[in-house]
Write a protein that holds these residues in place. Structure first.
Motif, PDB file in Angstrom:
ATOM      1  N   PRO A  20       0.805  -1.216   0.000  1.00  0.00           N
ATOM      2  CA  PRO A  20       0.000   0.000   0.000  1.00  0.00           C
ATOM      3  C   PRO A  20       0.833   1.258   0.000  1.00  0.00           C
ATOM      4  CG  PRO A  20       0.001  -1.004   2.179  1.00  0.00           C
ATOM      5  CD  PRO A  20       0.680  -1.964   1.254  1.00  0.00           C
ATOM      6  N   ALA A  21       2.139   1.163   0.270  1.00  0.00           N
ATOM      7  CA  ALA A  21       2.970   2.363   0.287  1.00  0.00           C
ATOM      8  C   ALA A  21       3.145   2.955  -1.098  1.00  0.00           C
ATOM      9  CB  ALA A  21       4.340   2.041   0.877  1.00  0.00           C
ATOM     10  N   SER A  22       2.805   2.192  -2.150  1.00  0.00           N
ATOM     11  CA  SER A  22       3.004   2.690  -3.503  1.00  0.00           C
ATOM     12  C   SER A  22       1.893   3.620  -3.936  1.00  0.00           C
ATOM     13  CB  SER A  22       3.091   1.508  -4.481  1.00  0.00           C
ATOM     14  OG  SER A  22       1.864   0.780  -4.472  1.00  0.00           O
ATOM     15  N   ASP A  23       0.875   3.793  -3.142  1.00  0.00           N
ATOM     16  CA  ASP A  23      -0.225   4.676  -3.498  1.00  0.00           C
ATOM     17  C   ASP A  23      -0.559   5.540  -2.292  1.00  0.00           C
ATOM     18  OD1 ASP A  23      -3.205   4.014  -5.498  1.00  0.00           O
ATOM     19  OD2 ASP A  23      -2.320   5.894  -4.810  1.00  0.00           O
ATOM     20  N   GLU A  24      -1.550   6.404  -2.461  1.00  0.00           N
ATOM     21  CA  GLU A  24      -1.970   7.243  -1.363  1.00  0.00           C
ATOM     22  C   GLU A  24      -2.634   6.384  -0.286  1.00  0.00           C
ATOM     23  OE1 GLU A  24      -3.692  11.099  -2.184  1.00  0.00           O
ATOM     24  OE2 GLU A  24      -3.389  10.715  -4.309  1.00  0.00           O
ATOM     25  N   MET A  25      -2.635   6.878   0.941  1.00  0.00           N
ATOM     26  CA  MET A  25      -3.043   6.056   2.051  1.00  0.00           C
ATOM     27  C   MET A  25      -4.509   6.281   2.398  1.00  0.00           C
ATOM     28  SD  MET A  25      -0.213   4.645   2.224  1.00  0.00           S
ATOM     29  CE  MET A  25      -0.565   3.577   3.585  1.00  0.00           C
ATOM     30  N   LEU A  26      -4.931   5.624   3.463  1.00  0.00           N
ATOM     31  CA  LEU A  26      -6.327   5.666   3.863  1.00  0.00           C
ATOM     32  C   LEU A  26      -6.625   6.757   4.877  1.00  0.00           C
ATOM     33  CD1 LEU A  26      -6.935   1.834   4.263  1.00  0.00           C
ATOM     34  CD2 LEU A  26      -7.281   3.255   2.258  1.00  0.00           C
ATOM     35  N   LEU A  27      -5.777   7.761   4.966  1.00  0.00           N
ATOM     36  CA  LEU A  27      -5.998   8.866   5.888  1.00  0.00           C
ATOM     37  C   LEU A  27      -6.208  10.144   5.107  1.00  0.00           C
ATOM     38  CD1 LEU A  27      -3.269   8.051   8.565  1.00  0.00           C
ATOM     39  CD2 LEU A  27      -5.733   7.889   8.863  1.00  0.00           C
ATOM     40  N   PRO A  28      -7.156  10.975   5.514  1.00  0.00           N
ATOM     41  CA  PRO A  28      -7.429  12.217   4.775  1.00  0.00           C
ATOM     42  C   PRO A  28      -6.323  13.232   4.967  1.00  0.00           C
ATOM     43  CG  PRO A  28      -8.734  12.139   6.785  1.00  0.00           C
ATOM     44  CD  PRO A  28      -8.035  10.807   6.684  1.00  0.00           C
ATOM     45  N   SER A  29      -6.063  14.018   3.947  1.00  0.00           N
ATOM     46  CA  SER A  29      -5.095  15.104   4.064  1.00  0.00           C
ATOM     47  C   SER A  29      -5.776  16.305   4.708  1.00  0.00           C
ATOM     48  CB  SER A  29      -4.542  15.476   2.692  1.00  0.00           C
ATOM     49  OG  SER A  29      -5.595  15.904   1.839  1.00  0.00           O
ATOM     50  N   THR A  81       3.713   5.436  16.083  1.00  0.00           N
ATOM     51  CA  THR A  81       4.608   6.246  15.262  1.00  0.00           C
ATOM     52  C   THR A  81       5.612   5.369  14.514  1.00  0.00           C
ATOM     53  OG1 THR A  81       6.156   8.104  15.261  1.00  0.00           O
ATOM     54  CG2 THR A  81       6.260   6.610  17.142  1.00  0.00           C
ATOM     55  N   PRO A  82       5.867   5.645  13.235  1.00  0.00           N
ATOM     56  CA  PRO A  82       6.863   4.882  12.487  1.00  0.00           C
ATOM     57  C   PRO A  82       8.289   5.301  12.812  1.00  0.00           C
ATOM     58  CG  PRO A  82       5.914   6.566  11.094  1.00  0.00           C
ATOM     59  CD  PRO A  82       5.147   6.607  12.381  1.00  0.00           C
ATOM     60  N   SER A  83       8.466   6.449  13.459  1.00  0.00           N
ATOM     61  CA  SER A  83       9.794   6.925  13.818  1.00  0.00           C
ATOM     62  C   SER A  83       9.691   7.769  15.074  1.00  0.00           C
ATOM     63  CB  SER A  83      10.394   7.758  12.677  1.00  0.00           C
ATOM     64  OG  SER A  83      11.596   8.389  13.090  1.00  0.00           O
ATOM     65  N   GLN A  84      10.519   7.451  16.063  1.00  0.00           N
ATOM     66  CA  GLN A  84      10.500   8.217  17.294  1.00  0.00           C
ATOM     67  C   GLN A  84      10.902   9.665  17.069  1.00  0.00           C
ATOM     68  OE1 GLN A  84       9.474   7.056  20.427  1.00  0.00           O
ATOM     69  NE2 GLN A  84       8.743   5.388  19.144  1.00  0.00           N
ATOM     70  N   ARG A  85      11.624   9.943  15.989  1.00  0.00           N
ATOM     71  CA  ARG A  85      12.016  11.311  15.698  1.00  0.00           C
ATOM     72  C   ARG A  85      10.818  12.204  15.414  1.00  0.00           C
ATOM     73  NH1 ARG A  85      17.464  10.815  11.865  1.00  0.00           N
ATOM     74  NH2 ARG A  85      18.756   9.738  13.415  1.00  0.00           N
ATOM     75  N   LEU A  86       9.745  11.606  14.925  1.00  0.00           N
ATOM     76  CA  LEU A  86       8.533  12.392  14.689  1.00  0.00           C
ATOM     77  C   LEU A  86       8.011  13.009  15.984  1.00  0.00           C
ATOM     78  CD1 LEU A  86       6.315  10.369  12.174  1.00  0.00           C
ATOM     79  CD2 LEU A  86       7.513  12.522  11.770  1.00  0.00           C
ATOM     80  N   LEU A  87       8.155  12.276  17.085  1.00  0.00           N
ATOM     81  CA  LEU A  87       7.642  12.762  18.357  1.00  0.00           C
ATOM     82  C   LEU A  87       8.405  13.974  18.851  1.00  0.00           C
ATOM     83  CD1 LEU A  87       6.931   9.386  20.203  1.00  0.00           C
ATOM     84  CD2 LEU A  87       5.528  10.640  18.558  1.00  0.00           C
ATOM     85  N   ARG A 252       3.399   4.661   5.125  1.00  0.00           N
ATOM     86  CA  ARG A 252       3.546   6.060   4.719  1.00  0.00           C
ATOM     87  C   ARG A 252       5.000   6.505   4.876  1.00  0.00           C
ATOM     88  NH1 ARG A 252       0.742   9.367   1.754  1.00  0.00           N
ATOM     89  NH2 ARG A 252      -1.034   9.867   3.086  1.00  0.00           N
ATOM     90  N   ALA A 253       5.636   6.127   5.983  1.00  0.00           N
ATOM     91  CA  ALA A 253       7.029   6.507   6.203  1.00  0.00           C
ATOM     92  C   ALA A 253       7.922   5.942   5.098  1.00  0.00           C
ATOM     93  CB  ALA A 253       7.493   6.016   7.571  1.00  0.00           C
ATOM     94  N   THR A 254       7.699   4.694   4.720  1.00  0.00           N
ATOM     95  CA  THR A 254       8.463   4.097   3.636  1.00  0.00           C
ATOM     96  C   THR A 254       8.228   4.841   2.334  1.00  0.00           C
ATOM     97  OG1 THR A 254       8.340   1.925   4.700  1.00  0.00           O
ATOM     98  CG2 THR A 254       8.872   1.967   2.353  1.00  0.00           C
ATOM     99  N   GLN A 255       6.995   5.267   2.126  1.00  0.00           N
ATOM    100  CA  GLN A 255       6.636   5.981   0.905  1.00  0.00           C
ATOM    101  C   GLN A 255       7.412   7.289   0.772  1.00  0.00           C
ATOM    102  OE1 GLN A 255       2.647   7.510   0.874  1.00  0.00           O
ATOM    103  NE2 GLN A 255       2.481   7.471  -1.354  1.00  0.00           N
ATOM    104  N   VAL A 256       7.644   7.985   1.887  1.00  0.00           N
ATOM    105  CA  VAL A 256       8.324   9.280   1.834  1.00  0.00           C
ATOM    106  C   VAL A 256       9.814   9.156   2.127  1.00  0.00           C
ATOM    107  CG1 VAL A 256       6.219  10.508   2.455  1.00  0.00           C
ATOM    108  CG2 VAL A 256       7.802   9.813   4.266  1.00  0.00           C
ATOM    109  N   GLY A 257      10.325   7.920   2.195  1.00  0.00           N
ATOM    110  CA  GLY A 257      11.760   7.722   2.324  1.00  0.00           C
ATOM    111  C   GLY A 257      12.284   7.719   3.736  1.00  0.00           C
ATOM    112  N   ILE A 258      11.435   7.442   4.733  1.00  0.00           N
ATOM    113  CA  ILE A 258      11.866   7.360   6.120  1.00  0.00           C
ATOM    114  C   ILE A 258      11.808   5.906   6.560  1.00  0.00           C
ATOM    115  CG2 ILE A 258      11.344   8.023   8.507  1.00  0.00           C
ATOM    116  CD1 ILE A 258      10.138  10.585   7.435  1.00  0.00           C
TER     117      ILE A 258
END
Length: 302
Positions: A20-29, A81-87, A252-258
């Motif tokens: 699913p990372a190859s397309d837009e996700m199931l969360l609204p922008s 969270t996919p990355s603790q740095r986000l916090l 999503r994190a994988t999609q944006v390179g994180i």
């Protein structure tokens, strides 16, 4: 007719994909302006936090969170969270009374300025190109303001009369609108009840997102988004849990390179996260649980 289809079409496409990372996700922008999130059948803490983290993955800059009723729970944030740095990019203030909450909202520009001074050598934000291609954004200025249960303290404070409580809420909403316009960013809010007292919140909102709990998981509907399907790798469907939100944000994190670096949900977070400034201007030692009553960074316990 009149029902959003763009998000639904995306979801149907996702259901046939292994990754699913190859397309837009199931969360609204989130668009610039005030967005009201209504969650039917619960407080919606994981849903709210997932939308916030998803926004941070796609946008530079910190989030400033004025908390009420414990929505900025560090345990849930750390689990999904996919990355603790986000916090580290989430700055939290908490008001336990109506006046504290309103004070935290009023002090938000000062918190933003302090954050800029702490993260730049000369105290001025450096502009750089964002992931959306715009060249007028900064990694130091806010990308999002969050105010869950924005009506909670005003309706719960016994020291306020009804008229005074309504006035303070109106002033809070006016500042939220001013911040959305001034910083040109989204302001995400929720309300505890859909009644006459909270009606001004809906009136203020530029965007309305509704989440309904179903047997298949939460169904999210916005102006141009609708979640209908809940795919996993084997094509099955299942009740949405914290594991689902974590999987979604990892993709999503994988999609944006994180590279996702989520810690194990069983891993305890450190008790101490530094110091903070109270509404009275006193510097105090802070802990991850309970959350701060003053602006600070690293709500995830880092």
């Amino acid at each position: 007719m009149g029902q959003p289809t763009r998000g639904a079409d995306r979801n149907r496409t996702l259901a046939t994909q292994a990754d699913p990372a190859s397309d837009e996700m199931l969360l609204p922008s989130l668009d610039d302006g005030v967005t009201l999130l209504d969650v039917d059948g619960g407080r919606g803490v994981p849903i709210l936090q997932s939308i916030v983290l998803d926004h941070l993955l796609l946008n530079d800059g910190p989030a400033f969170w004025v908390d009420a009723n414990g929505h900025a729970t560090t345990t849930t944030l750390s689990q999904i969270t996919p990355s603790q740095r986000l916090l580290d990019r989430i700055h939290v203030a908490r008001g336990f009374t109506a006046y504290q909450h309103y004070g935290a909202v009023c002090e938000l520009p000062a918190a933003v300025n302090q954050s800029i001074q702490d993260t730049t050598p000369d105290g001025s934000p450096r502009r750089r190109q964002s992931r959306s291609g715009e060249d007028d954004t900064s990694p130091h200025t806010p990308s999002l303001i969050v105010a869950p249960a924005i009506d909670a303290q005003y309706r719960a404070d016994d020291t306020l009369g009804e008229t005074h409580a309504e006035t303070l809420l109106a002033r809070t909403l006016a500042r939220a609108t001013a911040y959305a316009d001034g910083y040109e960013i989204p302001v995400l809010v929720t309300r505890t009840e859909c009644d006459n007292f909270a009606a001004p919140i809906a009136t203020t909102a530029d965007q309305h997102i509704e989440c309904e709990h179903t047997q298949m998981g939460p169904r999210i509907v916005g102006d141009d988004f609708e979640t209908l399907l809940y795919p996993v790798k084997d094509g099955a469907y299942y009740q949405t849990t914290l594991t689902y939100w974590r999987q979604l944000l990892n993709a999503r994190a994988t999609q944006v390179g994180i590279e996702p670096t989520t810690t194990s949900p069983s891993t305890p977070t450190p008790d101490g996260i530094g110091t903070g400034i109270t509404a009275e201007g006193d510097r105090v030692s802070t802990t991850a649980d309970p959350l701060l009553d003053a602006w600070t960074a690293g709500s995830g316990g880092r």
